[in-house]
Design a protein around this motif. Sequence first.
Motif, PDB file in Angstrom:
ATOM      1  N   THR A   1       0.846  -1.195   0.000  1.00 14.67           N
ATOM      2  CA  THR A   1       0.000   0.000   0.000  1.00 14.67           C
ATOM      3  C   THR A   1       0.879   1.242   0.000  1.00 14.67           C
TER       4      THR A   1
ATOM      5  N   ALA B   1       1.233   3.078   2.407  1.00 15.72           N
ATOM      6  CA  ALA B   1       1.864   3.112   3.731  1.00 15.72           C
ATOM      7  C   ALA B   1       2.852   1.970   3.911  1.00 15.72           C
TER       8      ALA B   1
ATOM      9  N   VAL C   1       1.281  -3.890   4.720  1.00  9.71           N
ATOM     10  CA  VAL C   1       0.439  -3.917   5.914  1.00  9.71           C
ATOM     11  C   VAL C   1      -0.441  -5.160   5.862  1.00  9.71           C
TER      12      VAL C   1
ATOM     13  N   TRP D   1      -6.296  -4.614   6.764  1.00 10.68           N
ATOM     14  CA  TRP D   1      -6.257  -3.205   7.154  1.00 10.68           C
ATOM     15  C   TRP D   1      -6.551  -2.320   5.945  1.00 10.68           C
ATOM     16  N   ASP D   2      -7.209  -1.206   6.192  1.00 13.60           N
ATOM     17  CA  ASP D   2      -7.376  -0.180   5.166  1.00 13.60           C
ATOM     18  C   ASP D   2      -6.247   0.835   5.289  1.00 13.60           C
ATOM     19  N   VAL D   3      -5.967   1.517   4.197  1.00 13.96           N
ATOM     20  CA  VAL D   3      -5.028   2.641   4.211  1.00 13.96           C
ATOM     21  C   VAL D   3      -5.732   3.831   3.577  1.00 13.96           C
TER      22      VAL D   3
ATOM     23  N   TYR E   1       0.505   6.682  15.677  1.00  9.79           N
ATOM     24  CA  TYR E   1       0.847   6.366  14.289  1.00  9.79           C
ATOM     25  C   TYR E   1       1.659   7.505  13.667  1.00  9.79           C
TER      26      TYR E   1
ATOM     27  N   PRO F   1      -0.257   8.979   4.119  1.00 12.41           N
ATOM     28  CA  PRO F   1      -1.039   7.735   4.216  1.00 12.41           C
ATOM     29  C   PRO F   1      -1.080   7.220   5.649  1.00 12.41           C
TER      30      PRO F   1
ATOM     31  N   CYS G   1      -2.508   3.987   8.204  1.00 12.49           N
ATOM     32  CA  CYS G   1      -3.086   2.643   8.341  1.00 12.49           C
ATOM     33  C   CYS G   1      -4.321   2.703   9.235  1.00 12.49           C
ATOM     34  N   ARG G   2      -5.364   1.967   8.831  1.00 10.59           N
ATOM     35  CA  ARG G   2      -6.590   1.934   9.630  1.00 10.59           C
ATOM     36  C   ARG G   2      -6.962   0.486   9.953  1.00 10.59           C
TER      37      ARG G   2
END
Length: 432
Positions: free
Chosen positions: A10, A12, A15, A19-21, A129, A160, A162-163
């Motif tokens: 991604t 970021a 990951v 996970w979403d970015v 983060y 970016p 990470c979520r």
Amino acid sequence: MRMTTDYKNTAAGRVPSEWDVVSLGQATTDIFGGGTPSTAKPTYWGGDIEWTTSAYLSGLHLKNGQRKITKEGLDNSSSRLVPKGNLLVGTRVGVGKVAVNDVNVAISQDLTGLVLNKLAFDSEYLAYYLMSDQPQQVFRNQTRGTTIRGIPREDLKLIPVCRPPLPEQMKIAAILSKIQQAIEVQEKIIERTKELKRGLMAKLFTEGLPAFRERDRQAGLHGEELKETEIGLMPKSWEVRRLGDIFDCHDGKRVPMTKADRIAGPYPYYGASGIIDHVKDFIFDGEHLLVAEDGENLKSRKMPISFIAQGKFWVNNHAHILKNRLGSLKFYEQYMAQMDVKDYLTGTTRPKLTKGLLLEMRLPFPQETEQLEIGRVLERLDAKAKLNDIRLYLQSGIFKSMLYQLMAGHIRVNNIEIPFIGEQTGPAHVQA
């Protein structure tokens, strides 16, 4: 905890696949800057609204403002109020600093306020983060300007992020907060130890060693009277002597080397504040007291100005080399560490302690047995302080390692129970 094996590439980095970015802009509902009310308007200051600059940010949470302003000051400036439980980010001065504001706070032009989407992000997680390596690298790379360097707000929005799922975010934040709490406790222990030593040194160098005075009292002598001298109060039996009557100075044997001339080796190479390199040869052997000759540190005292060098070593021309004819090196190392030397300094742009003035310094001279015992007392305290420093170093290393591994998803905490997670919640964890 478990290690992640399924990753995706991604913006970021790599990951966990679930996970979403998103961009930092997408993690917020509002991003805005601030300002400073005119200091020429007394009615703008001293109200009940918290206000802060980036200089005041220290640690994860901001619990109160740097100053207070009035509603009139807020309304008549570019400052804006960040609702509590959101993020403050240094974007003009103190670039990359991050804190969760535990109170509603107005911000200066140094800061950007991030009002978060609380349904998608935990504020403590996002603060941690943004402290991690990749976002901090963006802060460094995107900083612009000449006199005042900052990161444009539009670039900030593009970072970016990470979520992970929200419960996992809260667990990550809780783990990092526990480690951070241990670090803060250790920092307080270190500061208390320093305060204890400062107080003990002031007493020892004024009244002498309590154990010696206690022996006097037990012998019916009721302790020793103090006397006033040119260097302050001290026990009546102590003398005041010139440094040159206690030490021989070996400055003439010093040989400075440029960095290009140094060849790496096993022997310490000393400068004004301690070891600065290791070289293949030595010019001194034995135990000596080194005292800084020049540099701003003679005034600021951020680092020691006196320290003992042992064994084989080399010294440049920024430290005086003293060998004692009388007395204890440890006693005088400790005494000079707390001694105010400003009256002995010359120079304006670069303070200097000349050999002549050094040798004319007046020092206390107790009986040598008492010098040795005072030195041992302070040495034991130094050993404790060194152990505290090592603990802090190890804890800081654990925090950095866990910050990296948790934020990259190398260690997952989504399927474990964390009993202390509720202890960390507060304004930062209030969900919308």
